[in-house]
Design an enzyme around this catalytic site. Structure first.
Site, mmCIF file in Angstrom:
data_model
loop_
_atom_site.group_PDB
_atom_site.id
_atom_site.type_symbol
_atom_site.label_atom_id
_atom_site.label_comp_id
_atom_site.label_asym_id
_atom_site.label_seq_id
_atom_site.Cartn_x
_atom_site.Cartn_y
_atom_site.Cartn_z
ATOM 1 N N LYS A 193 0.865 -1.197 0.000
ATOM 2 C CA LYS A 193 0.000 0.000 0.000
ATOM 3 C C LYS A 193 0.890 1.232 0.000
ATOM 4 O O LYS A 193 1.926 1.249 0.692
ATOM 5 C CB LYS A 193 -0.883 -0.047 1.244
ATOM 6 C CG LYS A 193 -1.946 1.036 1.319
ATOM 7 C CD LYS A 193 -2.794 0.849 2.582
ATOM 8 C CE LYS A 193 -3.917 1.856 2.689
ATOM 9 N NZ LYS A 193 -4.743 1.653 3.904
ATOM 10 N N SER B 107 -9.636 1.527 2.855
ATOM 11 C CA SER B 107 -8.832 2.327 1.972
ATOM 12 C C SER B 107 -7.737 1.539 1.224
ATOM 13 O O SER B 107 -7.151 2.075 0.282
ATOM 14 C CB SER B 107 -8.155 3.437 2.774
ATOM 15 O OG SER B 107 -7.252 2.889 3.721
ATOM 16 N N SER C 67 -9.673 -0.644 7.022
ATOM 17 C CA SER C 67 -9.083 -0.524 5.684
ATOM 18 C C SER C 67 -8.401 -1.758 5.118
ATOM 19 O O SER C 67 -8.102 -1.796 3.933
ATOM 20 C CB SER C 67 -8.099 0.631 5.660
ATOM 21 O OG SER C 67 -8.825 1.820 5.543
HETATM 22 N N1 GLN Z 1 -12.942 3.946 6.244
HETATM 23 C C1 GLN Z 1 -12.321 4.371 7.464
HETATM 24 C C2 GLN Z 1 -11.977 5.832 7.389
HETATM 25 O O1 GLN Z 1 -12.174 6.402 6.348
HETATM 26 C C3 GLN Z 1 -11.146 3.518 7.761
HETATM 27 C C4 GLN Z 1 -9.880 3.995 7.179
HETATM 28 C C5 GLN Z 1 -8.745 3.084 7.486
HETATM 29 O O2 GLN Z 1 -8.882 2.056 8.135
HETATM 30 N N2 GLN Z 1 -7.578 3.526 7.071
HETATM 31 O O3 GLN Z 1 -11.551 6.404 8.343
#
Ligand code: GLN
Length: 477
Positions: free
Chosen positions: A77, A152, A176
Protein backbone atom coordinates in the site's frame (compact mmCIF):
# COMPACT_ATOMS: atom_id res chain seq x y z
CA UNK A 1 -12.82 -30.62 1.75
CA UNK A 2 -9.96 -28.60 0.23
CA UNK A 3 -6.57 -30.31 0.29
CA UNK A 4 -4.31 -27.37 -0.38
CA UNK A 5 -4.85 -23.66 -0.84
CA UNK A 6 -3.49 -21.13 -3.35
CA UNK A 7 -0.56 -19.79 -1.34
CA UNK A 8 0.42 -23.18 0.02
CA UNK A 9 0.49 -24.68 -3.45
CA UNK A 10 2.54 -21.78 -4.79
CA UNK A 11 5.11 -21.95 -2.01
CA UNK A 12 5.44 -25.67 -2.67
CA UNK A 13 6.10 -25.06 -6.39
CA UNK A 14 8.66 -22.33 -5.69
CA UNK A 15 10.40 -24.34 -3.00
CA UNK A 16 10.73 -27.48 -5.11
CA UNK A 17 11.84 -25.60 -8.21
CA UNK A 18 8.73 -26.59 -10.19
CA UNK A 19 8.54 -22.88 -10.99
CA UNK A 20 11.40 -20.40 -10.61
CA UNK A 21 10.94 -17.00 -8.95
CA UNK A 22 11.86 -15.44 -12.31
CA UNK A 23 9.13 -17.32 -14.15
CA UNK A 24 6.68 -16.49 -11.43
CA UNK A 25 7.48 -12.79 -11.61
CA UNK A 26 7.12 -12.70 -15.40
CA UNK A 27 3.71 -14.33 -15.07
CA UNK A 28 2.63 -11.67 -12.58
CA UNK A 29 4.02 -8.83 -14.69
CA UNK A 30 2.01 -10.15 -17.65
CA UNK A 31 -1.15 -10.22 -15.54
CA UNK A 32 -0.46 -6.68 -14.31
CA UNK A 33 0.01 -5.49 -17.90
CA UNK A 34 -3.18 -7.09 -19.08
CA UNK A 35 -5.46 -6.22 -16.17
CA UNK A 36 -4.22 -3.15 -14.37
CA UNK A 37 -5.23 -0.59 -16.95
CA UNK A 38 -8.79 -1.45 -15.99
CA UNK A 39 -8.35 -2.09 -12.25
CA UNK A 40 -5.92 0.75 -11.45
CA UNK A 41 -4.63 -1.16 -8.43
CA UNK A 42 -1.06 0.11 -8.80
CA UNK A 43 0.28 3.63 -8.41
CA UNK A 44 3.87 2.59 -9.14
CA UNK A 45 5.12 -0.68 -10.63
CA UNK A 46 8.71 -1.41 -9.54
CA UNK A 47 9.62 -3.83 -12.31
CA UNK A 48 13.37 -3.35 -12.15
CA UNK A 49 13.50 -3.67 -8.38
CA UNK A 50 11.30 -6.78 -8.58
CA UNK A 51 13.72 -8.40 -11.04
CA UNK A 52 16.64 -7.78 -8.67
CA UNK A 53 14.72 -9.13 -5.69
CA UNK A 54 13.72 -12.17 -7.71
CA UNK A 55 17.35 -12.96 -8.46
CA UNK A 56 18.16 -12.66 -4.79
CA UNK A 57 15.31 -15.01 -3.90
CA UNK A 58 16.40 -17.51 -6.57
CA UNK A 59 19.93 -17.58 -5.15
CA UNK A 60 18.62 -18.02 -1.64
CA UNK A 61 16.45 -20.93 -2.75
CA UNK A 62 19.47 -22.56 -4.41
CA UNK A 63 21.42 -22.22 -1.20
CA UNK A 64 18.56 -23.81 0.68
CA UNK A 65 17.24 -20.84 2.65
CA UNK A 66 14.55 -19.14 0.58
CA UNK A 67 12.21 -18.78 3.52
CA UNK A 68 9.79 -17.40 4.29
CA UNK A 69 8.50 -16.22 0.92
CA UNK A 70 10.63 -18.06 -1.70
CA UNK A 71 9.98 -15.24 -4.16
CA UNK A 72 6.26 -14.69 -3.56
CA UNK A 73 5.12 -11.43 -5.12
CA UNK A 74 4.09 -8.59 -2.84
CA UNK A 75 2.29 -5.30 -3.42
CA UNK A 76 2.68 -2.59 -0.81
CA UNK A 77 0.00 0.00 0.00
CA UNK A 78 1.39 3.37 -0.95
CA UNK A 79 1.43 4.74 2.60
CA UNK A 80 4.44 2.57 3.56
CA UNK A 81 7.94 3.86 2.86
CA UNK A 82 10.32 1.93 0.61
CA UNK A 83 13.62 3.71 0.27
CA UNK A 84 14.16 5.25 -3.17
CA UNK A 85 10.64 4.46 -4.43
CA UNK A 86 7.96 7.15 -4.67
CA UNK A 87 5.41 7.05 -1.82
CA UNK A 88 2.29 9.09 -2.53
CA UNK A 89 -0.30 8.08 0.08
CA UNK A 90 -2.73 8.45 -2.83
CA UNK A 91 -2.36 12.23 -2.60
CA UNK A 92 -1.26 15.07 -4.83
CA UNK A 93 0.49 16.40 -1.72
CA UNK A 94 3.06 13.59 -1.99
CA UNK A 95 2.92 12.99 -5.73
CA UNK A 96 6.70 13.32 -6.07
CA UNK A 97 7.84 12.31 -2.59
CA UNK A 98 10.63 9.70 -2.46
CA UNK A 99 11.35 8.50 1.08
CA UNK A 100 14.94 8.08 2.26
CA UNK A 101 14.08 5.10 4.49
CA UNK A 102 12.12 1.84 4.53
CA UNK A 103 9.18 0.93 6.78
CA UNK A 104 9.87 -1.90 9.23
CA UNK A 105 7.22 -4.33 7.91
CA UNK A 106 8.49 -3.70 4.35
CA UNK A 107 12.07 -4.32 5.47
CA UNK A 108 10.97 -7.61 7.02
CA UNK A 109 9.27 -8.66 3.78
CA UNK A 110 12.54 -8.01 1.94
CA UNK A 111 14.58 -9.88 4.54
CA UNK A 112 12.36 -12.92 4.02
CA UNK A 113 12.75 -13.18 0.24
CA UNK A 114 9.53 -11.40 -0.66
CA UNK A 115 9.55 -9.73 -4.07
CA UNK A 116 7.99 -6.27 -4.14
CA UNK A 117 6.44 -5.53 -7.49
CA UNK A 118 4.97 -2.14 -6.71
CA UNK A 119 3.09 0.36 -4.59
CA UNK A 120 -0.66 0.00 -4.46
CA UNK A 121 -3.46 2.49 -4.91
CA UNK A 122 -5.39 3.66 -1.86
CA UNK A 123 -7.83 6.27 -0.64
CA UNK A 124 -6.02 9.54 -0.06
CA UNK A 125 -4.07 9.26 3.22
CA UNK A 126 -6.12 6.08 3.89
CA UNK A 127 -9.31 8.12 4.37
CA UNK A 128 -12.16 6.26 2.76
CA UNK A 129 -14.01 2.97 2.42
CA UNK A 130 -14.34 2.72 -1.33
CA UNK A 131 -11.00 3.45 -3.00
CA UNK A 132 -12.53 6.47 -4.73
CA UNK A 133 -10.69 9.32 -2.97
CA UNK A 134 -7.26 8.58 -4.49
CA UNK A 135 -5.66 11.43 -6.43
CA UNK A 136 -4.56 8.72 -8.88
CA UNK A 137 -8.11 7.74 -9.74
CA UNK A 138 -10.38 5.06 -8.30
CA UNK A 139 -9.48 1.38 -8.20
CA UNK A 140 -12.10 -1.03 -9.49
CA UNK A 141 -13.42 -4.17 -7.85
CA UNK A 142 -11.63 -7.30 -9.09
CA UNK A 143 -14.93 -9.22 -9.29
CA UNK A 144 -16.99 -6.49 -10.94
CA UNK A 145 -15.34 -3.40 -12.47
CA UNK A 146 -18.54 -1.35 -12.12
CA UNK A 147 -18.22 -1.61 -8.36
CA UNK A 148 -15.86 -0.23 -5.74
CA UNK A 149 -13.11 -2.47 -4.32
CA UNK A 150 -13.59 -1.12 -0.80
CA UNK A 151 -10.99 0.94 0.98
CA UNK A 152 -8.83 2.33 1.97
CA UNK A 153 -6.42 -0.50 0.92
CA UNK A 154 -8.29 -0.58 -2.39
CA UNK A 155 -5.36 -1.57 -4.60
CA UNK A 156 -4.36 -4.28 -2.11
CA UNK A 157 -7.79 -5.93 -2.18
CA UNK A 158 -8.12 -5.76 -5.95
CA UNK A 159 -4.53 -6.82 -6.68
CA UNK A 160 -4.69 -9.92 -4.47
CA UNK A 161 -8.11 -10.95 -5.80
CA UNK A 162 -7.13 -10.47 -9.46
CA UNK A 163 -3.87 -12.35 -8.81
CA UNK A 164 -1.67 -9.41 -9.76
CA UNK A 165 0.22 -10.13 -6.54
CA UNK A 166 0.33 -13.07 -4.13
CA UNK A 167 0.29 -11.01 -0.95
CA UNK A 168 -0.29 -7.38 -0.07
CA UNK A 169 0.61 -5.17 2.86
CA UNK A 170 -2.21 -2.86 3.96
CA UNK A 171 -3.02 -0.69 6.93
CA UNK A 172 -6.17 -0.70 9.03
CA UNK A 173 -7.35 2.23 11.14
CA UNK A 174 -11.08 1.61 10.96
CA UNK A 175 -11.39 -1.32 8.58
CA UNK A 176 -9.08 -0.52 5.68
CA UNK A 177 -7.68 -4.05 5.38
CA UNK A 178 -10.88 -5.97 6.14
CA UNK A 179 -13.24 -3.88 4.03
CA UNK A 180 -11.38 -4.37 0.72
CA UNK A 181 -10.69 -8.01 1.64
CA UNK A 182 -14.45 -8.45 2.05
CA UNK A 183 -15.41 -6.55 -1.13
CA UNK A 184 -12.89 -8.46 -3.30
CA UNK A 185 -13.35 -11.91 -1.79
CA UNK A 186 -9.96 -12.42 -0.17
CA UNK A 187 -8.63 -12.73 3.40
CA UNK A 188 -7.40 -9.73 5.41
CA UNK A 189 -6.13 -9.53 8.99
CA UNK A 190 -6.08 -6.48 11.22
CA UNK A 191 -3.58 -7.61 13.86
CA UNK A 192 -3.69 -6.74 17.54
CA UNK A 193 -2.60 -3.12 17.96
CA UNK A 194 1.16 -3.09 18.69
CA UNK A 195 1.91 -6.51 17.19
CA UNK A 196 3.23 -4.98 13.95
CA UNK A 197 5.49 -1.94 13.81
CA UNK A 198 4.11 1.29 12.34
CA UNK A 199 7.57 2.69 11.64
CA UNK A 200 7.48 4.01 8.09
CA UNK A 201 3.69 3.97 7.84
CA UNK A 202 2.13 7.41 7.29
CA UNK A 203 -0.15 8.10 10.28
CA UNK A 204 -3.88 8.36 9.91
CA UNK A 205 -4.82 8.08 13.58
CA UNK A 206 -1.90 6.78 15.59
CA UNK A 207 -3.88 5.18 18.41
CA UNK A 208 -5.76 3.05 15.87
CA UNK A 209 -3.40 2.36 12.92
CA UNK A 210 -2.07 -1.18 12.37
CA UNK A 211 -0.26 -2.69 9.37
CA UNK A 212 -1.46 -6.11 8.26
CA UNK A 213 -1.63 -8.53 5.32
CA UNK A 214 -4.15 -9.45 2.63
CA UNK A 215 -3.89 -12.85 0.96
CA UNK A 216 -5.85 -15.48 -0.93
CA UNK A 217 -6.06 -17.68 2.15
CA UNK A 218 -5.28 -18.15 5.84
CA UNK A 219 -1.95 -19.76 5.02
CA UNK A 220 -0.85 -16.59 3.19
CA UNK A 221 -1.89 -14.49 6.18
CA UNK A 222 0.04 -16.74 8.59
CA UNK A 223 3.15 -16.64 6.43
CA UNK A 224 3.01 -12.87 6.13
CA UNK A 225 2.48 -12.41 9.86
CA UNK A 226 5.46 -14.63 10.70
CA UNK A 227 7.60 -12.12 8.83
CA UNK A 228 6.14 -8.76 9.82
CA UNK A 229 5.17 -9.21 13.48
CA UNK A 230 7.27 -8.40 16.51
CA UNK A 231 9.06 -5.76 18.49
CA UNK A 232 10.75 -2.86 16.76
CA UNK A 233 12.86 -0.36 18.69
CA UNK A 234 11.79 2.31 16.20
CA UNK A 235 8.12 1.99 17.20
CA UNK A 236 8.07 2.07 20.98
CA UNK A 237 4.51 0.85 21.29
CA UNK A 238 5.33 -2.50 19.68
CA UNK A 239 4.97 -5.47 22.00
CA UNK A 240 7.78 -7.87 22.83
CA UNK A 241 5.67 -10.67 21.40
CA UNK A 242 5.71 -13.15 18.55
CA UNK A 243 2.71 -15.37 17.92
CA UNK A 244 2.98 -18.92 16.49
CA UNK A 245 1.05 -18.29 13.26
CA UNK A 246 2.41 -21.21 11.23
CA UNK A 247 2.76 -23.65 14.11
CA UNK A 248 -0.85 -23.23 15.18
CA UNK A 249 -2.37 -22.93 11.71
CA UNK A 250 -3.83 -26.44 11.70
CA UNK A 251 -4.58 -26.69 15.40
CA UNK A 252 -8.12 -25.30 15.44
CA UNK A 253 -10.35 -27.62 17.48
CA UNK A 254 -14.06 -26.89 16.95
CA UNK A 255 -15.06 -28.96 19.99
CA UNK A 256 -13.05 -26.83 22.34
CA UNK A 257 -14.13 -23.46 20.99
CA UNK A 258 -16.95 -21.10 21.88
CA UNK A 259 -18.14 -18.51 19.40
CA UNK A 260 -19.84 -15.39 20.70
CA UNK A 261 -22.77 -14.08 18.72
CA UNK A 262 -25.46 -11.45 19.08
CA UNK A 263 -28.25 -10.28 16.81
CA UNK A 264 -27.17 -6.72 17.64
CA UNK A 265 -24.31 -7.20 15.19
CA UNK A 266 -26.74 -7.98 12.38
CA UNK A 267 -28.80 -4.87 12.88
CA UNK A 268 -29.36 -3.07 9.57
CA UNK A 269 -27.30 -5.61 7.64
CA UNK A 270 -28.34 -6.51 4.05
CA UNK A 271 -30.21 -9.86 3.75
CA UNK A 272 -27.48 -11.64 1.74
CA UNK A 273 -24.79 -10.54 4.20
CA UNK A 274 -26.93 -11.76 7.06
CA UNK A 275 -27.51 -15.14 5.41
CA UNK A 276 -23.81 -15.65 4.68
CA UNK A 277 -22.92 -14.80 8.29
CA UNK A 278 -25.49 -17.21 9.74
CA UNK A 279 -24.31 -19.88 7.30
CA UNK A 280 -20.74 -19.67 8.62
CA UNK A 281 -22.00 -19.66 12.21
CA UNK A 282 -24.05 -22.83 11.51
CA UNK A 283 -21.03 -24.45 9.88
CA UNK A 284 -19.00 -24.08 13.08
CA UNK A 285 -21.96 -25.26 15.15
CA UNK A 286 -22.30 -28.37 12.96
CA UNK A 287 -18.65 -29.16 13.73
CA UNK A 288 -19.29 -29.10 17.45
CA UNK A 289 -18.50 -25.50 18.34
CA UNK A 290 -20.62 -24.00 21.08
CA UNK A 291 -22.41 -20.78 20.16
CA UNK A 292 -22.89 -18.45 23.11
CA UNK A 293 -25.12 -15.44 23.19
CA UNK A 294 -23.12 -12.34 24.15
CA UNK A 295 -24.23 -8.83 24.94
CA UNK A 296 -22.75 -5.74 23.37
CA UNK A 297 -25.11 -3.04 24.59
CA UNK A 298 -22.96 -0.15 23.44
CA UNK A 299 -22.05 -1.38 19.97
CA UNK A 300 -24.07 1.53 18.52
CA UNK A 301 -21.51 3.92 20.07
CA UNK A 302 -18.54 2.47 18.15
CA UNK A 303 -19.21 4.36 14.94
CA UNK A 304 -19.56 7.90 16.39
CA UNK A 305 -16.71 7.22 18.81
CA UNK A 306 -14.38 6.19 16.00
CA UNK A 307 -14.94 9.41 14.11
CA UNK A 308 -14.48 11.58 17.22
CA UNK A 309 -11.17 9.86 18.03
CA UNK A 310 -9.92 9.69 14.44
CA UNK A 311 -10.65 13.26 13.30
CA UNK A 312 -8.45 15.10 15.85
CA UNK A 313 -5.62 12.55 15.58
CA UNK A 314 -5.74 12.87 11.80
CA UNK A 315 -5.82 16.68 11.80
CA UNK A 316 -2.78 16.67 14.07
CA UNK A 317 -0.89 14.16 11.90
CA UNK A 318 -1.55 16.29 8.82
CA UNK A 319 0.03 19.44 10.24
CA UNK A 320 3.44 18.47 8.90
CA UNK A 321 2.22 18.76 5.32
CA UNK A 322 2.69 22.50 4.99
CA UNK A 323 4.55 22.73 1.68
CA UNK A 324 7.70 23.97 3.43
CA UNK A 325 9.91 20.97 4.03
CA UNK A 326 8.58 18.49 1.51
CA UNK A 327 5.47 17.68 -0.47
CA UNK A 328 3.42 19.82 -2.81
CA UNK A 329 4.30 23.51 -2.62
CA UNK A 330 2.67 26.62 -4.07
CA UNK A 331 4.62 29.79 -3.30
CA UNK A 332 2.53 32.66 -1.94
CA UNK A 333 3.16 36.28 -0.86
CA UNK A 334 3.64 35.36 2.79
CA UNK A 335 4.55 32.24 4.74
CA UNK A 336 0.92 31.83 5.75
CA UNK A 337 -0.14 32.20 2.15
CA UNK A 338 2.35 29.54 1.00
CA UNK A 339 1.10 27.06 3.60
CA UNK A 340 -2.55 27.80 2.86
CA UNK A 341 -2.15 27.51 -0.89
CA UNK A 342 -0.01 24.36 -0.71
CA UNK A 343 -2.62 22.67 1.43
CA UNK A 344 -5.55 23.94 -0.62
CA UNK A 345 -4.04 22.46 -3.78
CA UNK A 346 -2.36 19.41 -2.32
CA UNK A 347 -5.29 17.89 -0.42
CA UNK A 348 -8.53 16.42 -1.74
CA UNK A 349 -12.00 17.09 -0.40
CA UNK A 350 -12.22 14.30 2.19
CA UNK A 351 -8.84 15.29 3.69
CA UNK A 352 -9.98 18.89 4.06
CA UNK A 353 -13.24 17.78 5.62
CA UNK A 354 -11.35 15.74 8.22
CA UNK A 355 -8.82 18.47 8.97
CA UNK A 356 -11.65 20.95 9.55
CA UNK A 357 -13.61 18.53 11.72
CA UNK A 358 -10.54 17.47 13.68
CA UNK A 359 -9.42 21.02 14.28
CA UNK A 360 -12.92 21.99 15.40
CA UNK A 361 -13.07 19.11 17.86
CA UNK A 362 -9.61 19.96 19.24
CA UNK A 363 -10.24 23.69 19.64
CA UNK A 364 -9.82 24.94 23.19
CA UNK A 365 -13.49 25.58 23.89
CA UNK A 366 -14.28 22.03 22.90
CA UNK A 367 -11.49 20.36 24.82
CA UNK A 368 -13.04 18.16 27.43
CA UNK A 369 -16.18 17.97 25.41
CA UNK A 370 -15.89 15.78 22.34
CA UNK A 371 -12.49 14.09 22.39
CA UNK A 372 -12.54 13.34 26.13
CA UNK A 373 -16.07 12.07 25.82
CA UNK A 374 -15.03 9.86 22.93
CA UNK A 375 -12.15 8.43 24.99
CA UNK A 376 -14.61 7.55 27.76
CA UNK A 377 -16.90 5.88 25.22
CA UNK A 378 -13.87 4.04 23.86
CA UNK A 379 -13.11 2.56 27.29
CA UNK A 380 -16.75 1.61 27.72
CA UNK A 381 -16.74 -0.22 24.38
CA UNK A 382 -13.44 -1.92 25.27
CA UNK A 383 -14.95 -3.18 28.51
CA UNK A 384 -18.01 -4.67 26.84
CA UNK A 385 -15.92 -6.48 24.21
CA UNK A 386 -13.65 -7.74 26.96
CA UNK A 387 -16.67 -9.06 28.87
CA UNK A 388 -18.06 -10.73 25.74
CA UNK A 389 -14.68 -12.41 25.20
CA UNK A 390 -14.67 -13.79 28.72
CA UNK A 391 -17.55 -16.00 27.60
CA UNK A 392 -16.37 -16.78 24.06
CA UNK A 393 -13.10 -17.36 22.23
CA UNK A 394 -14.04 -15.07 19.38
CA UNK A 395 -17.03 -13.16 18.04
CA UNK A 396 -18.46 -13.79 14.59
CA UNK A 397 -20.26 -11.12 12.54
CA UNK A 398 -20.20 -9.53 9.08
CA UNK A 399 -17.29 -7.40 7.91
CA UNK A 400 -19.31 -4.80 6.00
CA UNK A 401 -23.10 -4.44 6.33
CA UNK A 402 -23.58 -4.07 2.57
CA UNK A 403 -22.46 -5.69 -0.69
CA UNK A 404 -19.86 -3.88 -2.83
CA UNK A 405 -21.65 -0.83 -4.22
CA UNK A 406 -21.33 0.91 -7.58
CA UNK A 407 -18.62 3.51 -8.22
CA UNK A 408 -19.97 6.99 -7.57
CA UNK A 409 -22.96 5.74 -5.56
CA UNK A 410 -21.89 6.95 -2.12
CA UNK A 411 -18.94 9.22 -2.65
CA UNK A 412 -20.94 12.44 -2.26
CA UNK A 413 -22.61 11.33 0.93
CA UNK A 414 -19.95 11.02 3.64
CA UNK A 415 -22.34 9.65 6.26
CA UNK A 416 -23.47 6.83 3.94
CA UNK A 417 -19.81 6.12 3.21
CA UNK A 418 -18.84 6.13 6.89
CA UNK A 419 -21.66 3.66 7.66
CA UNK A 420 -19.69 0.97 5.81
CA UNK A 421 -17.25 1.04 8.74
CA UNK A 422 -19.79 0.38 11.51
CA UNK A 423 -18.68 -3.24 12.00
CA UNK A 424 -14.96 -2.84 11.42
CA UNK A 425 -14.20 0.06 13.79
CA UNK A 426 -14.79 -1.90 17.05
CA UNK A 427 -11.60 -3.91 16.50
CA UNK A 428 -9.60 -0.70 16.13
CA UNK A 429 -11.17 1.00 19.14
CA UNK A 430 -10.49 -2.05 21.32
CA UNK A 431 -7.09 -2.91 19.77
CA UNK A 432 -8.32 -6.46 19.21
CA UNK A 433 -7.40 -8.60 16.19
CA UNK A 434 -10.03 -9.24 13.51
CA UNK A 435 -9.95 -11.16 10.27
CA UNK A 436 -12.23 -11.01 7.23
CA UNK A 437 -12.63 -13.97 4.88
CA UNK A 438 -15.06 -14.95 2.13
CA UNK A 439 -18.12 -16.42 3.85
CA UNK A 440 -20.48 -16.20 0.90
CA UNK A 441 -21.25 -15.04 -2.61
CA UNK A 442 -24.33 -13.24 -3.87
CA UNK A 443 -24.13 -13.93 -7.61
CA UNK A 444 -20.58 -12.85 -8.41
CA UNK A 445 -20.21 -10.52 -5.42
CA UNK A 446 -18.22 -11.69 -2.40
CA UNK A 447 -19.40 -11.36 1.20
CA UNK A 448 -16.83 -11.12 3.98
CA UNK A 449 -17.40 -12.61 7.41
CA UNK A 450 -15.37 -11.36 10.35
CA UNK A 451 -13.89 -13.07 13.42
CA UNK A 452 -12.79 -10.84 16.27
CA UNK A 453 -10.59 -12.33 18.99
CA UNK A 454 -8.99 -11.24 22.21
CA UNK A 455 -5.68 -9.34 22.27
CA UNK A 456 -2.80 -11.47 20.93
CA UNK A 457 -5.15 -14.24 19.78
CA UNK A 458 -4.44 -13.35 16.15
CA UNK A 459 -3.02 -16.79 15.34
CA UNK A 460 -6.11 -18.43 16.78
CA UNK A 461 -8.60 -16.57 14.56
CA UNK A 462 -6.37 -17.25 11.55
CA UNK A 463 -6.53 -20.99 12.38
CA UNK A 464 -10.34 -20.78 12.57
CA UNK A 465 -10.45 -19.31 9.06
CA UNK A 466 -8.11 -22.05 7.89
CA UNK A 467 -10.50 -24.63 9.34
CA UNK A 468 -13.43 -23.07 7.45
CA UNK A 469 -11.40 -23.01 4.21
CA UNK A 470 -10.57 -26.67 4.56
CA UNK A 471 -13.83 -28.07 5.88
CA UNK A 472 -16.51 -25.57 4.98
CA UNK A 473 -17.97 -23.86 1.97
CA UNK A 474 -19.02 -20.28 1.46
CA UNK A 475 -22.75 -19.63 1.25
CA UNK A 476 -24.04 -18.74 -2.20
CA UNK A 477 -27.21 -17.49 -3.84
N1 GLN B 1 -12.94 3.95 6.24
C1 GLN B 1 -12.32 4.37 7.46
C2 GLN B 1 -11.98 5.83 7.39
O1 GLN B 1 -12.17 6.40 6.35
C3 GLN B 1 -11.15 3.52 7.76
C4 GLN B 1 -9.88 4.00 7.18
C5 GLN B 1 -8.74 3.08 7.49
O2 GLN B 1 -8.88 2.06 8.14
N2 GLN B 1 -7.58 3.53 7.07
O3 GLN B 1 -11.55 6.40 8.34
Amino acid sequence: MVETTYTEELIHRLKTGEISPEEHLEEKLDTIRSRDSELNAFITVTEELARKLTQKAAEAIKEGHGELFYGLIWGIKDNFALKGVRMTCGSKMLEHYVPPYTATPVERILENNGVIVGKLNMDEFACGSSGETSYFGPTRNARDPERVPGGSSSGAGAAVAAELVDLALGSDTGGSIRNPASFNGVVGLKPTYSLVSRYGLADLAMSLDVPGPLAQDAFGIALAMEAIQGYDSRDRVTAHRRLPFLDSLDSFDPDRTRIGFTEALLDGVEPAVRKATLHVLKFFESKGTEIVEVELPDIWAAFPTYYLVMYPEFASAMQKFDGLKYGHRVDGQTLYDTVARSRAEGFGKEIKRRIIMGTYISMAEHAGKWYTLALKARSMIQRSFQRALERADFLLFPTVPVLPFKLGERINDPVQMYMADALTVPANLTGMPAISFPGGWKDHLPIGVQLLGNHFQDHFIVSAVRFFEKEGRPWSE
